[in-house]
Design an enzyme around this catalytic site. Structure first.
Site, short mmCIF file in Angstrom:
data_model
loop_
_atom_site.label_atom_id
_atom_site.label_comp_id
_atom_site.label_asym_id
_atom_site.label_seq_id
_atom_site.Cartn_x
_atom_site.Cartn_y
_atom_site.Cartn_z
N SER A 140 0.67 -1.38 0.15
CA SER A 140 -0.08 0.12 -0.10
C SER A 140 0.85 1.67 -0.08
O SER A 140 1.95 0.99 0.28
CB SER A 140 -0.73 -0.11 1.33
OG SER A 140 -1.63 1.42 1.67
N TYR A 153 -1.60 -1.76 10.44
CA TYR A 153 -1.40 -1.56 9.44
C TYR A 153 -0.42 -1.04 8.56
O TYR A 153 0.22 -1.51 7.33
CB TYR A 153 -3.43 -0.99 7.93
CG TYR A 153 -3.39 -1.32 6.57
CD1 TYR A 153 -4.04 -2.65 6.46
CD2 TYR A 153 -3.27 -0.07 6.39
CE1 TYR A 153 -4.04 -2.14 5.44
CE2 TYR A 153 -3.22 -0.36 4.67
CZ TYR A 153 -3.91 -1.50 4.52
OH TYR A 153 -4.32 -1.48 2.73
N LYS A 157 1.97 -3.07 6.27
CA LYS A 157 2.55 -3.18 4.92
C LYS A 157 3.65 -2.39 4.38
O LYS A 157 4.16 -2.64 2.88
CB LYS A 157 1.25 -2.13 4.37
CG LYS A 157 0.00 -2.22 3.77
CD LYS A 157 -0.21 -3.60 2.98
CE LYS A 157 -1.84 -4.01 2.88
NZ LYS A 157 -2.12 -4.87 2.26
#
Length: 248
Positions: A140, A153, A157
């Site tokens: 991401s 998160y 990532k």
């Protein structure tokens, strides 16, 4: 890509489904690994509409045994592995100071442990086949900048970039490529809560040079490109698809 077998984890919705559909349109047979059986069945029906074989495999990517069984079933039914896409991921929004350890571990279990287990299984299969192949790790653009309320998160990532680079270096001798796909702000089920925040949506749109969020379908062609077995010299690359967000 006719005759190539591809696997997409979390390939039953959002960017994952777009990735699967892009490869199906290019002629690849596709296995969708995911936990939601009903959603996977709908995705497989859609993929078969492109004239290829498609398979839904129930799999928790963080479960080592399920991953091994999913790979065995995939190659038994569709043939030797040609491309593997580690896409499955979840998020848990919370202020950093209020983030429970349980939520941190749950996100990393799926996003990072799951990518490790699945790409390791894919690498083992590629090495045993001796036929080369492609791995795509879906990270991401949050790996490039801070993301408030998304510590787990963002950490997961960012970790995927290190994993992807290592696979590119270590597996090159086996003619296995590994590239990282970094999507920007995209309209999916996962980002639906953010989209409902009008101020946030306006701010991120204003910072994006193309002045909009992406639609999942815009990842179809880049997925087919990354899986293309003819691109034997393209590895270790971060492919950013974000409408210019990270350079603006």
């Amino acid at each position: 890509m006719a005759g190539l077998t591809a696997v997409v984890t979390g390939g039953n919705r959002g960017i994952g489904l777009a990735v699967a559909e892009g490869m199906a349109k290019a002629g690849a047979d596709v296995a969708v690994w995911a936990r939601d059986g009903a959603t996977s069945a709908d995705a497989v029906e859609r993929l078969r509409g492109h004239g290829v074989r498609a398979l839904a495999v129930a799999c928790d990517v963080a479960d080592e045994q399920q991953v091994a069984e999913a790979m065995t079933r995939t190659v038994d039914e569709l043939g030797p592995l040609g491309c593997f896409v580690a896409n499955a991921g979840i998020s848990a929004a919370a202020p950093f100071v209020d983030t429970p350890l349980e939520d941190w571990r749950r996100v990393l279990r799926t996003n990072l442990d799951g990518a490790f287990l699945t790409t390791r299984e894919a690498a083992r299969r590629f090495v045993a086949q001796g036929s080369g192949g492609s791995i795509v790790v879906v990270a991401s653009t949050v790996s490039r900048f801070g993301a408030a309320n998304q510590a787990a998160y963002a950490a997961s990532k960012t970790g995927l970039l290190g994993l992807g680079r290592t696979l590119a270096v270590e597996l090159a001798r086996h003619r296995v490529r590994c590239n990282m796909l970094l999507p920007g702000w995209t309209r999916t089920d996962m980002t639906a809560p953010a989209l409902r925040n009008e101020r946030f949506t306006a701010a991120t749109t204003a910072r994006t040079p193309v002045r909009r969020w992406a639609e999942p379908a815009e990842f179809e062609e880049v997925a087919a490109f990354l899986a293309d077995p003819a691109l034997t010299f393209h590895t270790g690359n971060e492919v950013v698809v974000d409408g210019g967000y990270t350079v603006f």
